[in-house]
Design an enzyme around this catalytic site. Structure first.
Site, PDB file in Angstrom:
ATOM      1  CG  ASP A  18      46.525  49.298  26.971  1.00  0.00           C
ATOM      2  OD1 ASP A  18      46.639  49.020  28.174  1.00  0.00           O
ATOM      3  OD2 ASP A  18      47.430  49.077  26.139  1.00  0.00           O
ATOM      4  CG  ASP A 117      50.138  51.208  27.593  1.00  0.00           C
ATOM      5  OD1 ASP A 117      49.678  50.984  28.735  1.00  0.00           O
ATOM      6  OD2 ASP A 117      50.129  50.374  26.675  1.00  0.00           O
ATOM      7  CD  GLU A 118      46.236  50.337  31.229  1.00  0.00           C
ATOM      8  OE1 GLU A 118      47.112  49.606  30.723  1.00  0.00           O
ATOM      9  OE2 GLU A 118      45.265  49.910  31.843  1.00  0.00           O
TER      10      GLU A 118
END
Ligand code: DCP
Ligand code: MG
Ligand code: MG
Length: 366
Positions: A18, A117-118
């Protein structure tokens, strides 16, 4: 009632990567002068100068209380003199995200992007030492190529990996080995289990369940009678660190865009014009992914924030903007005839997707 208990897939190790304070970190990269100052990245709704919400904030801003999701007006009250407010530039963050995701794909065939974002990566036939070494390489590569820090959690399944990733943010790396899962989980609260929201947490609390140990003591049948059979089973398993959900790329089910109107309206021409402006972007996403759709929806969010939708399913799948322009006015007309309230936000969505056929790849010709 479902009584099937899950067992973890042996031999797999899951990593959750992340990116730290992602939108704000992207801004720090192109504006190094903002480093060290509180930075809040905001989505402005355009209604008044400060209406909208904070998307994310760097850690300096979090220290003064600015967080994802709070109204910009509330954040403005917390600021120190050097605080920077920026308008979110989603295209820029998407481009960074796509580059990071393609780096991650080099480390495993099995990857699941879970948000902008992960991503989860699954490793097989590796030891925890090797997994930790891979995580270090990933961190180094993302730092060198994009200048970004991330936090990585490593565990025997997605649940443990996700929870581990949050332990040492930012720039963290946390390994929870199978024999450490019990100690790790027992130090947490039911609300820390990734997947338990505020509603479930307060229901558990009403049942007198405040700790993971108490959750483990609750009989499966009781959890299932309160939360339903699948959520009850999930809670039962999760409290024991069991999660057999696979790491797999999610298939997209729809494409869409929504905008806030400058003012609330029911004016047909304005609605058609504003909705039409969303079409090219939606169509280009569909075409880029070589998809077609059959269902088109017009979405209206009314003054009281209730969401209403009108759908039309076409006879044939399409990826053509003209087909959307042709149907939109009819959808808007029937929307207006069914709802009398003023409309605050509008959107379009296409769904009922299928892969576009008949596009031979070069290889097919050889
Ligand atoms: N995001 C958003 N609105 C929210 C939460 C998140 O727009 N309510 C966006 C901005 C974030 C990005 O999604 O940068 C990723 O979300 P994360 O939950 O991973 O949060 P951050 O990366 O910002 O911070 P962290 O360091 O805690 O991961
Ligand atoms: Mg993040
Ligand atoms: Mg995230």
């Amino acid at each position: 009632m479902c009584t099937h208990l899950l067992t973890d897939v042996e031999d797999r190790i899951v990593l959750l990567i992340d990116l730290d304070y992602f939108y704000a970190q992207c801004e720090e990269i192109r504006h190094p002068e903002f480093r060290g100052r509180p930075v809040a990245v905001c989505i402005y709704s355009g209604r008044t100068e400060n209406s909208g919400a904070v998307s994310t904030a760097n850690y300096e801003a979090r220290r003064i209380g600015i967080r994802s999701g709070i109204p910009i007006i509330a954040a403005r009250r917390m600021v120190t003199q050097d605080t920077v407010f920026l308008k979110a530039d989603l295209d820029y963050y998407d481009a960074v995200s796509m580059r990071v995701m393609s780096l991650l794909r080099m480390f495993s065939q099995k990857m699941e992007q879970a948000s902008v974002d992960e991503a989860y990566l699954e490793l097989r036939g590796k030891s925890y030492e090797e997994a930790e070494e891979i995580a270090r390489q990933i961190k180094e590569l993302i730092r060198k190529s994009e200048g970004l820090t991330c936090s990585i959690g490593i565990g025997k399944n997605k649940l443990i990996a996700k929870m581990a990733s949050g332990v040492n943010k930012p720039d963290g790396l946390t390994v929870v080995r199978p024999e450490e899962v019990d100690t790790f989980l027992l130090s947490k609260k039911p609300g820390d289990l990734y997947g338990v929201g505020k509603v479930t947490e307060s229901k558990l609390s009403e049942m007198g369940i405040e700790t993971i140990a108490q959750l483990r003591d609750a009989p499966l049948s009781r959890l299932q009678s309160v939360f339903g059979s699948s959520m009850g089973l999930w809670l039962y398993n999760a409290s024991r660190g069991i999660d057999d959900s696979p790491v797999e790329e999610r298939k997209r089910e729809q494409y869409g865009r929504i905008v806030t109107l400058k003012e609330n309206t029911r004016d047909r021409d304005t609605l058609i014009q504003e909705a039409s402006r969303l079409v090219p972007e939606v169509i280009s996403m569909v075409q880029e992914d070589r998809q077609q759709f059959r269902t088109l929806s017009f979405i209206g969010i009314l003054e009281d924030l209730s969401i209403r939708t009108k759908n039309r399913t076409l006879n044939e799948p399409t990826d053509n903007a003209q087909d959307v322009y042709a149907v939109l006015p009819q959808l808007i007309d029937s929307f207006l005839s069914e709802h009398t309230a003023l409309i605050r936000r509008i959107g379009i969505k296409v769904s009922n997707l299928s892969e576009k056929k008949g596009q031979k790849k070069l290889l097919d010709f050889s």
